[in-house]
Design a protein around this motif. Structure first.
Motif, mmCIF file in Angstrom:
data_model
loop_
_atom_site.group_PDB
_atom_site.id
_atom_site.type_symbol
_atom_site.label_atom_id
_atom_site.label_comp_id
_atom_site.label_asym_id
_atom_site.label_seq_id
_atom_site.Cartn_x
_atom_site.Cartn_y
_atom_site.Cartn_z
ATOM 1 N N PRO A 128 46.337 -78.242 23.438
ATOM 2 C CA PRO A 128 46.135 -79.605 22.377
ATOM 3 C C PRO A 128 47.783 -80.299 22.567
ATOM 4 N N PRO A 129 47.733 -81.580 22.036
ATOM 5 C CA PRO A 129 49.122 -82.040 22.039
ATOM 6 C C PRO A 129 50.002 -81.353 20.827
ATOM 7 N N VAL A 130 49.484 -81.130 19.786
ATOM 8 C CA VAL A 130 50.267 -80.317 18.772
ATOM 9 C C VAL A 130 49.242 -79.471 17.954
ATOM 10 N N VAL A 131 49.671 -78.415 17.451
ATOM 11 C CA VAL A 131 50.948 -77.494 18.140
ATOM 12 C C VAL A 131 50.420 -76.973 19.722
ATOM 13 N N GLY A 132 51.126 -77.694 20.514
ATOM 14 C CA GLY A 132 50.560 -77.298 21.840
ATOM 15 C C GLY A 132 51.898 -77.893 22.806
ATOM 16 N N PHE A 133 51.183 -78.651 23.890
ATOM 17 C CA PHE A 133 52.184 -79.211 25.049
ATOM 18 C C PHE A 133 53.341 -79.934 24.502
ATOM 19 N N PHE A 134 53.491 -80.515 23.255
ATOM 20 C CA PHE A 134 54.492 -81.474 22.991
ATOM 21 C C PHE A 134 55.728 -80.603 22.651
ATOM 22 N N GLU A 135 55.176 -79.375 22.099
ATOM 23 C CA GLU A 135 56.142 -78.444 21.668
ATOM 24 C C GLU A 135 57.028 -77.700 22.728
ATOM 25 N N PHE A 136 55.737 -77.106 23.614
ATOM 26 C CA PHE A 136 56.014 -76.251 24.756
ATOM 27 C C PHE A 136 57.022 -77.067 25.887
ATOM 28 N N SER A 137 56.974 -78.298 25.603
ATOM 29 C CA SER A 137 57.610 -79.158 26.839
ATOM 30 C C SER A 137 59.181 -79.201 26.580
ATOM 31 N N LEU A 138 59.358 -78.810 25.390
ATOM 32 C CA LEU A 138 60.846 -78.763 25.196
ATOM 33 C C LEU A 138 61.396 -77.519 24.212
ATOM 34 N N MET A 139 60.722 -76.459 24.344
ATOM 35 C CA MET A 139 61.111 -75.155 23.774
ATOM 36 C C MET A 139 62.163 -74.400 24.630
ATOM 37 N N LEU A 170 45.466 -71.410 36.734
ATOM 38 C CA LEU A 170 45.608 -71.339 35.400
ATOM 39 C C LEU A 170 47.176 -70.702 34.737
ATOM 40 N N ASP A 171 47.451 -69.751 35.432
ATOM 41 C CA ASP A 171 48.680 -69.001 35.215
ATOM 42 C C ASP A 171 49.903 -70.123 35.267
ATOM 43 N N ARG A 172 49.684 -70.810 36.355
ATOM 44 C CA ARG A 172 50.994 -71.895 36.708
ATOM 45 C C ARG A 172 50.892 -72.876 35.473
ATOM 46 N N MET A 173 49.678 -73.498 35.205
ATOM 47 C CA MET A 173 49.743 -74.195 34.085
ATOM 48 C C MET A 173 50.091 -73.744 32.664
ATOM 49 N N ALA A 174 49.949 -72.314 32.598
ATOM 50 C CA ALA A 174 50.196 -71.712 31.339
ATOM 51 C C ALA A 174 51.755 -71.512 31.167
ATOM 52 N N ASP A 175 52.325 -71.518 32.205
ATOM 53 C CA ASP A 175 54.059 -71.357 32.416
ATOM 54 C C ASP A 175 54.725 -72.577 32.077
ATOM 55 N N LYS A 176 53.828 -73.776 32.239
ATOM 56 C CA LYS A 176 54.213 -75.057 31.654
ATOM 57 C C LYS A 176 53.644 -75.411 30.132
ATOM 58 N N GLY A 177 52.928 -74.547 29.730
ATOM 59 C CA GLY A 177 52.473 -74.963 28.280
ATOM 60 C C GLY A 177 51.399 -75.869 28.292
ATOM 61 N N LEU A 178 50.439 -76.045 29.446
ATOM 62 C CA LEU A 178 49.460 -76.875 29.580
ATOM 63 C C LEU A 178 48.145 -76.274 29.271
ATOM 64 N N VAL A 179 48.133 -74.934 29.548
ATOM 65 C CA VAL A 179 47.209 -73.881 29.235
ATOM 66 C C VAL A 179 47.802 -72.864 28.422
ATOM 67 N N MET A 180 46.847 -72.264 27.314
ATOM 68 C CA MET A 180 47.447 -71.006 26.636
ATOM 69 C C MET A 180 46.372 -70.079 26.900
ATOM 70 N N ASP A 181 47.054 -68.828 27.302
ATOM 71 C CA ASP A 181 46.318 -67.707 27.266
ATOM 72 C C ASP A 181 46.553 -66.770 26.332
ATOM 73 N N VAL A 182 45.372 -66.233 25.756
ATOM 74 C CA VAL A 182 45.287 -65.431 24.811
ATOM 75 C C VAL A 182 44.683 -64.184 24.920
ATOM 76 N N VAL A 183 45.761 -63.007 24.953
ATOM 77 C CA VAL A 183 45.272 -61.628 25.209
ATOM 78 C C VAL A 183 44.848 -60.846 23.994
ATOM 79 N N ASP A 184 43.879 -60.215 23.836
ATOM 80 C CA ASP A 184 43.080 -59.530 22.803
ATOM 81 C C ASP A 184 43.877 -58.357 22.845
ATOM 82 N N PRO A 185 44.483 -58.081 21.527
ATOM 83 C CA PRO A 185 45.319 -56.642 21.689
ATOM 84 C C PRO A 185 44.335 -55.359 21.800
#
Length: 436
Positions: free
Chosen positions: A107-118, A81-96
């Motif tokens: 999702p595609p937007v707002v998600g892996f579309f944007e992360f692919s070219l950020m 999951l961490d490797r996929m999060a590094d690519k923006g394919l998975v999002m990890d949310v940390v409770d503060p």
């Protein structure tokens, strides 16, 4: 890669999973768009990642729950999951508050579309990715209608605060002010504008600033943690807002009142949301509470407002005056099209273009759960979201979902009830021995 034959099963399963989300990834009709649709998947996901992604939750879920569902050991699943999060394919949310991490499928937007070219430097072939994205999103209207062809929008326009008269400014609600969003955020980050970075690789980039895509709170923390951008101080974020207003950019935020995750500074030439308005005539952005209006007595017909409008909502029309031989040019605002961004008023050198409140306030979802509920309902996927493959989404989400459903008008509540009952019946029959 990018062949026109059938998708491999792993990718077909992933598409089915994505299509269960509030904004899906539908297969387009044209061959050109279908080429990009396949290419995007094969650039971003290995077959193994696609197979895993097809089984991930649509809403944030703990590692233990996901591991149990997939019948994997948590210590085996986490690095994947961490490797996929590094690519923006998975999002990890940390409770503060608790420090616990939850994962969900991007999702595609707002998600892996944007992360692919950020990121400016990445293992992703950026030019090929940009070409695939353009082919899919502009090859035909399929994705534009999926993302922007419904009542509940992904983003909302925020009026330039400098375009509001001093008398009206106290009536602007805190969540309607970009500066208030920045002042109230616990964390802030900035990243490359995905849209302009894509345009750069296509040879179509404008001269607008590139590093001005702002993220807030959990969104900012994810962006900085995974290297899609970098953390910034509040003063730097406010300076980005100021420069963007001076440059005539549209400020578009997450379409929620509480805890928005992003605030973009957009141009009509590169922004995907504004392009959907310009190219497909879709109401792709929820407008602000304000509407542009010209003062004929002050206006000199210079056309600055019309030229500055990012969605061509202002036309210059000739008007006759008895004492003047030549026609006088005056701006006419197409009210149904105007998103109330205030760019035209900022551009006017004579203060002849002003922003007035609309007769009816646009409907803005309370929070992200409210928005997702509405988007899923409009696409006939509410039952899929609530049951999410039969797994519980937790009492917190379900409580917020019930609140969101109770706020719906009567007709929409009835539609939601039918969708949930239909999904529940299908789920129950699927769990009954001997039924398929």
């Amino acid at each position: 890669m990018g062949h026109l034959g059938h998708l491999k099963q792993e990718y077909a399963d992933l598409v089915e999973r994505l299509d269960a989300g509030p904004v899906g990834y539908p297969k387009p009709a044209s061959e050109k768009a279908a080429f990009g649709w396949r290419e995007i998947l094969e650039i971003l996901y290995t077959p193994e990642e696609a197979a895993l992604a097809a089984r991930l939750p649509l809403k944030p879920s703990g590692l233990g729950k996901i591991a149990a569902k997939l019948k994997l050991a948590p210590e085996e699943l986490k690095p994947r999951l961490d490797r996929m999060a590094d690519k923006g394919l998975v999002m990890d949310v940390v409770d503060p508050k608790t420090g616990k991490t939850r994962y969900l499928l991007s999702p595609p937007v707002v998600g892996f579309f944007e992360f692919s070219l950020m990121r400016a430097h990445d293992e992703i072939p950026r030019k090929k990715m940009a070409e695939a994205l353009r082919a899919y999103t502009h090859g035909d209207e399929t994705f534009a209608r999926e993302a922007f062809g419904h009542e509940t929008m992904i983003g909302r326009a925020m009026v330039h605060e400098t375009a509001i008269g001093a008398a009206a400014l106290p009536d602007v609600l805190p969540w309607e002010r970009a500066t208030e969003l920045i002042e109230g955020a616990r964390s802030l980050a900035v990243a490359l504008c995905y849209c302009r970075h894509k345009a750069e690789h296509l040879g179509e980039q404008c001269d607008s600033e590139m590093d001005n895509c702002l993220s807030l709170d959990a969104g900012a923390e994810f962006i900085a943690r995974r290297g899609f951008g970098w953390s910034i101080e509040r003063s730097e974020a406010l300076e980005i807002l100021h420069r963007s207003r001076e440059a005539g950019l549209v400020q578009i935020a997450d379409n929620v009142q509480r805890r928005p995750s992003y605030l973009c500074n957009c141009c009509g030439c590169c922004c995907g949301q504004l392009q959907a308005i310009n190219e497909y005539d879709l109401p792709a952005v929820n407008p602000s509470r304000f509407l542009a209006e010209a003062d004929d007595e002050t206006c000199v017909g210079c056309q600055r407002c019309s030229r500055a409008c990012p969605i061509a909502a202002i036309s210059m029309v000739p008007r006759r005056e008895r004492t003047v031989r030549k026609n006088q040019m005056r701006p006419v605002v197409e009210e149904e099209r105007c998103i109330g961004c205030g760019v035209c008023a900022t551009a006017c050198g004579k203060e002849a273009m002003r922003m007035r409140q609309r007769a009816e306030d646009p409907d803005v979802p309370l929070n992200s759960v409210d928005r997702v509920i509405r988007q899923s309902l409009e696409r006939g996927r509410l039952g899929q979201l609530i049951f999410d493959g039969g797994e519980s989404l937790g009492a917190s989400f379900l409580g917020q979902a019930v609140d969101a459903l109770c706020r719906l008008p009567g007709a929409e509540r009835a539609l939601a009830s039918r969708q949930v009952r239909s999904r529940f019946l299908g789920f129950a029959l699927g769990r009954t021995p001997g039924r398929r």
